[in-house]
Scaffold this motif. Structure first.
Motif, PDB file in Angstrom:
ATOM      1  N   VAL A  80      14.402  41.258 -17.506  1.00 22.36           N
ATOM      2  CA  VAL A  80      14.886  42.685 -17.758  1.00 22.36           C
ATOM      3  C   VAL A  80      13.702  43.517 -18.162  1.00 22.36           C
ATOM      4  N   GLU A 116       7.269  45.126 -13.971  1.00 20.87           N
ATOM      5  CA  GLU A 116       8.659  45.617 -13.614  1.00 20.87           C
ATOM      6  C   GLU A 116      10.102  44.743 -14.019  1.00 20.87           C
ATOM      7  N   CYS A 147      14.695  41.901 -12.593  1.00 17.74           N
ATOM      8  CA  CYS A 147      16.103  42.515 -12.234  1.00 17.74           C
ATOM      9  C   CYS A 147      15.988  43.720 -11.660  1.00 17.74           C
ATOM     10  N   SER A 148      15.039  44.636 -11.860  1.00 20.30           N
ATOM     11  CA  SER A 148      14.893  45.680 -11.359  1.00 20.30           C
ATOM     12  C   SER A 148      14.552  45.654  -9.929  1.00 20.30           C
ATOM     13  N   GLY A 206      17.081  44.560  -7.493  1.00 18.24           N
ATOM     14  CA  GLY A 206      17.856  45.944  -7.103  1.00 18.24           C
ATOM     15  C   GLY A 206      17.340  46.750  -6.152  1.00 18.24           C
ATOM     16  N   ARG A 207      15.728  46.856  -5.958  1.00 20.22           N
ATOM     17  CA  ARG A 207      15.172  47.599  -5.048  1.00 20.22           C
ATOM     18  C   ARG A 207      15.192  46.866  -3.964  1.00 20.22           C
ATOM     19  N   ARG A 227      15.797  52.299 -22.116  1.00 23.10           N
ATOM     20  CA  ARG A 227      15.842  51.384 -20.783  1.00 23.10           C
ATOM     21  C   ARG A 227      16.927  50.449 -20.630  1.00 23.10           C
ATOM     22  N   GLY A 266      18.256  47.391 -18.353  1.00 19.29           N
ATOM     23  CA  GLY A 266      18.066  46.634 -17.518  1.00 19.29           C
ATOM     24  C   GLY A 266      19.293  45.791 -17.026  1.00 19.29           C
ATOM     25  N   ALA A 297      21.226  42.955 -11.035  1.00 19.94           N
ATOM     26  CA  ALA A 297      21.178  43.934 -10.152  1.00 19.94           C
ATOM     27  C   ALA A 297      22.513  43.623  -8.842  1.00 19.94           C
TER      28      ALA A 297
END
Length: 391
Positions: free
Chosen positions: A245, A257, A260-261, A264-265, A370, A372, A375
């Motif tokens: 996260v 980054e 987790c992020s 998603g991307r 923020r 997290g 995803a």
């Protein structure tokens, strides 16, 4: 199409086989009845010594639940994993030894493989044990190959290039099994990715880490001209191992980054594991995976609770603003009822010191908003359901 799954899944690590099998079966049946519809197992999971015992129990539980009308098979998402070679069977091509740090490569009788022929045979065996096609099959810690390369002092660039060549070949086998219908929806990887603190052997994670974007590239190369079926990743996430996260850019700039992020991307669902038992930070406990005297930090309520666990719990509650909110409500209850309100508040502060809910709330408080988390995966905190691309 996307599959909807419960926010919490049933992890079938040490279930199947042994004297507690009836209790394990009852627990899974109960979970299915109350709405848990994601079940995670592996070819080598077992409460005893029988390879595949967990898969057999999962298959039995789902079959019984379907027959009883508790669930429909299409409503349950079954994930299994492969890579660990059954002890006592011939070593597959390209297999690498699994052993603690410092053990010489030739001294292990426990092996790991993602060779395409082994992958094909293992998935078919898993399907037989489950009694139904698994919805997703994950390669289980393929980075054991990198651990072996590290032992042999292979340059990291060469080791990583060979790792992703092997992943591409394994993904090709999984794509063919999806085409054939042996796998119901897709496949993935369960591992310790670059943002995770520890490698699969318990070392600080760098050489042995998988880079999630390169994993996706390997899947795309395995199915040129078409849409690959790489759908999800699985990794550790808990109050101690929070890199997925928060990232860990201070140590590894490429991991700033957090996976987790990044997942998603990249369009991947994420399933998190190890929410209740964390690998301890150096100096916190007597050891970690792969070392004698290994201990996990148990991130759950206990009486009495150890000093480190108590301190961490306090920091998490304060970081999430839970302690402050409880105190404020107690003060507004009036002087006469303040003591009773404070007592009730203290009791209600006892949250599950484990799940991703605690992790995310703490991170939200400590990092100024923020957010997290998973995803779209099965363990996403604060969400009732997650989504996995498939079917």
């Amino acid at each position: 199409p996307r599959l909807s799954v419960s926010a919490l899944g049933f992890g079938a690590y040490r279930v199947g086989g042994g004297e507690k099998e009836p209790a394990h079966l009852a627990a899974l049946r109960s979970a299915l009845r109350v709405g848990v519809n994601l079940v995670d197992t592996s070819s080598h999971y077992s409460a005893g010594s029988s390879h595949g015992a967990s898969e057999r129990l999962v298959g039995r539980a789902i079959a019984e639940a379907v027959e009883a009308g508790d669930v429909e098979r299409e409503g349950v998402v079954v994930c299994t994993k492969l890579g660990h070679v059954e002890v006592g069977t011939p070593k597959p091509s390209g297999a690498v030894p699994i052993g603690p740090p410092g053990q010489s490569q030739g001294s292990s009788d426990v092996w790991h493989s993602i060779d395409p022929e082994f992958v094909d045979a293992e998935v078919r065996a898993s399907r037989e044990r489950l009694g139904t096609p698994p919805d997703f099959v994950l390669l289980h810690n393929p980075e054991y190959f990198l651990s072996a390369q590290l032992t042999q002092r292979v340059p990291i660039a060469d080791a990583w290039d060979e790792m992703y060549t092997r992943l591409q070949a394994a993904f090709g086998a999984l794509e063919a099994l999806c085409d054939e219908g042996v796998i119901g929806s897709g496949y993935g990887v369960s591992g310790n990715f670059l943002s995770c603190l520890f490698s699969t052997t318990g070392r600080p994670n760098l050489y042995e880490a998988l880079a999630l974007d390169r994993v996706v590239d390997a899947a795309a190369a395995a199915r040129p001209g078409g849409q690959h079926r790489l759908a999800l990743a699985q990794l550790p996430l808990n109050a101690v191992e929070s890199g997925a996260v928060l990232g860990r850019g201070d140590a590894v700039p490429e991991a700033a980054e957090g996976d987790c992020s990044l997942a998603g991307r990249l369009g991947l669902a994420l399933v998190t594991n190890r929410p209740l038992n964390a690998l301890p930070l150096p100096g916190v406990s007597s050891g970690d995976w792969g070392r004698n005297g290994a201990e996990h930090l148990r991130l759950r309520e206990a009486k009495p609770m150890g000093t480190v666990e108590s301190l961490m719990r306090r920091v998490i509650l304060e970081g999430a603003g839970i302690v402050g909110r409880r105190r404020q409500r107690a003060c507004t209850a009036g002087r006469r009822d303040a003591a009773a309100a404070a007592g009730r508040s203290q009791a209600s502060d006892v949250i599950a010191f484990s799940g991703v809910v605690s992790v995310r709330d703490a991170h939200r408080g400590l990092r100024g908003g923020r957010r997290g988390g998973a995803a779209g995966g099965a363990a996403g905190a604060g969400a009732r359901t997650g989504h996995i691309r498939g079917r």
